[in-house]
Design an enzyme around this catalytic site. Structure first.
Site, PDB file in Angstrom:
ATOM      1  N   ASP A 105     -39.117 110.707 -25.160  1.00 10.44           N
ATOM      2  CA  ASP A 105     -39.679 111.437 -24.004  1.00 10.44           C
ATOM      3  C   ASP A 105     -41.261 111.935 -24.518  1.00 10.44           C
ATOM      4  O   ASP A 105     -42.238 111.075 -24.054  1.00 10.44           O
ATOM      5  CB  ASP A 105     -38.705 112.782 -24.451  1.00 10.44           C
ATOM      6  CG  ASP A 105     -38.903 113.647 -23.340  1.00 10.44           C
ATOM      7  OD1 ASP A 105     -39.702 113.339 -22.180  1.00 10.44           O
ATOM      8  OD2 ASP A 105     -38.603 114.988 -23.556  1.00 10.44           O
ATOM      9  N   LYS A 133     -39.207 107.945 -21.147  1.00  9.41           N
ATOM     10  CA  LYS A 133     -39.584 108.480 -19.960  1.00  9.41           C
ATOM     11  C   LYS A 133     -41.174 108.640 -19.902  1.00  9.41           C
ATOM     12  O   LYS A 133     -41.989 109.417 -20.503  1.00  9.41           O
ATOM     13  CB  LYS A 133     -39.315 110.107 -20.006  1.00  9.41           C
ATOM     14  CG  LYS A 133     -37.771 110.289 -19.681  1.00  9.41           C
ATOM     15  CD  LYS A 133     -37.686 111.985 -19.704  1.00  9.41           C
ATOM     16  CE  LYS A 133     -35.946 112.518 -20.147  1.00  9.41           C
ATOM     17  NZ  LYS A 133     -35.883 113.799 -20.309  1.00  9.41           N
ATOM     18  N   PHE A 154     -33.697 115.686 -17.149  1.00  7.96           N
ATOM     19  CA  PHE A 154     -32.832 115.638 -18.381  1.00  7.96           C
ATOM     20  C   PHE A 154     -31.532 114.985 -17.985  1.00  7.96           C
ATOM     21  O   PHE A 154     -31.010 115.430 -17.174  1.00  7.96           O
ATOM     22  CB  PHE A 154     -32.538 117.181 -18.618  1.00  7.96           C
ATOM     23  CG  PHE A 154     -32.072 117.219 -19.955  1.00  7.96           C
ATOM     24  CD1 PHE A 154     -32.564 117.174 -21.194  1.00  7.96           C
ATOM     25  CD2 PHE A 154     -30.541 117.549 -20.026  1.00  7.96           C
ATOM     26  CE1 PHE A 154     -32.027 117.500 -22.457  1.00  7.96           C
ATOM     27  CE2 PHE A 154     -30.117 117.689 -21.299  1.00  7.96           C
ATOM     28  CZ  PHE A 154     -30.567 117.602 -22.442  1.00  7.96           C
TER      29      PHE A 154
HETATM   30  P1  5GP Z   1     -39.258 113.463 -27.850  1.00  8.46           P
HETATM   31  O1  5GP Z   1     -39.631 114.072 -29.134  1.00  8.46           O
HETATM   32  O2  5GP Z   1     -39.944 112.164 -27.561  1.00  8.46           O
HETATM   33  O3  5GP Z   1     -39.976 114.581 -27.008  1.00  8.46           O
HETATM   34  O4  5GP Z   1     -37.869 113.516 -27.708  1.00  8.46           O
HETATM   35  C1  5GP Z   1     -36.852 112.613 -28.164  1.00  8.46           C
HETATM   36  C2  5GP Z   1     -35.607 113.337 -28.569  1.00  8.46           C
HETATM   37  O5  5GP Z   1     -35.203 114.547 -27.664  1.00  8.46           O
HETATM   38  C3  5GP Z   1     -34.559 112.282 -28.214  1.00  8.46           C
HETATM   39  O6  5GP Z   1     -34.290 111.423 -29.249  1.00  8.46           O
HETATM   40  C4  5GP Z   1     -33.366 112.932 -27.598  1.00  8.46           C
HETATM   41  O7  5GP Z   1     -32.472 113.438 -28.828  1.00  8.46           O
HETATM   42  C5  5GP Z   1     -34.070 114.286 -26.975  1.00  8.46           C
HETATM   43  N1  5GP Z   1     -34.075 114.048 -25.593  1.00  8.46           N
HETATM   44  C6  5GP Z   1     -35.275 113.866 -24.983  1.00  8.46           C
HETATM   45  N2  5GP Z   1     -34.974 113.612 -23.522  1.00  8.46           N
HETATM   46  C7  5GP Z   1     -33.938 114.123 -23.338  1.00  8.46           C
HETATM   47  C8  5GP Z   1     -32.979 113.917 -22.271  1.00  8.46           C
HETATM   48  O8  5GP Z   1     -33.399 113.886 -21.209  1.00  8.46           O
HETATM   49  N3  5GP Z   1     -31.419 114.223 -22.442  1.00  8.46           N
HETATM   50  C9  5GP Z   1     -31.309 114.526 -23.763  1.00  8.46           C
HETATM   51  N4  5GP Z   1     -29.777 114.661 -23.939  1.00  8.46           N
HETATM   52  N5  5GP Z   1     -31.991 114.356 -24.787  1.00  8.46           N
HETATM   53  C10 5GP Z   1     -33.248 114.222 -24.578  1.00  8.46           C
END
Ligand code: 5GP
Length: 183
Positions: A105, A133, A154
């Site tokens: 994300d 994303k 999400f």
């Molecule tokens: P980041 O650190 O890249 O912002 O987020 C990574 C982590 O956040 C992912 O491994 C996941 O666990 C969680 N995450 C990010 N986006 C989503 C989403 O749309 N749905 C869910 N269930 N978890 C997400």
């Protein structure tokens, strides 16, 4: 009421997931051989289903390990604070590591893991992420094998949760807005 009534729409069907994961496996089979003996690191909890399905397509010898990183809790956006809740059992010095993530994300989590792993002197590190994303990225992280690029929504299902629920849903979907008020 069934948990499936909470789902507003299906973003990626079970068939599309399985077809793409098979392709990712084939792609990885062209990159790695038995001699590399890669260590696949499943990032818990969200990547457990992806890991289980992906490894069934791999033809090269490999080992697996698990790491748990702090999650969002009940929130649907990252706090930006990353913590290791469960560390690897394996010493990765000189190893070829493949990080298996559910979704990238903002890039915060992956950036943390990559920097943490770099201090442990592995031979190579590559990343396989089922979802990405791109519009949400705040840190530019390298992702070598990507399943699907998705819009800024999400998502849950196929291992991914909202408030620890819905991981069993066999496709990727989006919840109805009222669920976030209820749970
Ligand atoms: P980041 O650190 O890249 O912002 O987020 C990574 C982590 O956040 C992912 O491994 C996941 O666990 C969680 N995450 C990010 N986006 C989503 C989403 O749309 N749905 C869910 N269930 N978890 C997400």
């Amino acid at each position: 009421m069934s948990l499936f009534n909470d789902i507003e729409k299906v973003l990626i069907t079970t068939d599309d997931l399985q077809a793409r994961i098979a392709e990712l496996g084939q792609e990885m089979n062209t990159v790695y051989s038995d001699d590399d003996l890669p260590l696949l690191v499943c990032i818990l909890k969200g990547a457990y289903m992806f890991m289980a399905d992906l490894t069934r397509h791999l033809t090269f010898r490999h080992e697996i390990d698990f790491m748990e990183i702090s999650s969002y809790g009940k929130s649907t956006t990252s706090s930006g604070v990353v913590r290791i809740l469960l560390d690897l059992e394996t010493n990765i010095v000189g190893r070829n590591v493949i990080i298996v993530e559910d979704i990238v994300d903002s890039g915060t989590t992956l950036d943390y893991i990559l920097r943490n792993f770099a201090t442990r002197n592995p031979a190579t590190v590559r990343v396989a992420a089922l979802l990405s994303k791109p519009s949400r990225r705040r840190i530019d992280v390298p992702v070598d094998f990507v399943g699907f690029e998705i819009p800024d929504e999400f998502v849950m299902g196929y291992g991914m949760d909202y408030a620890e629920q819905y991981r069993n849903v066999p496709y990727i979907g989006v919840l109805k807005p009222e669920v976030y008020q209820r749970i």
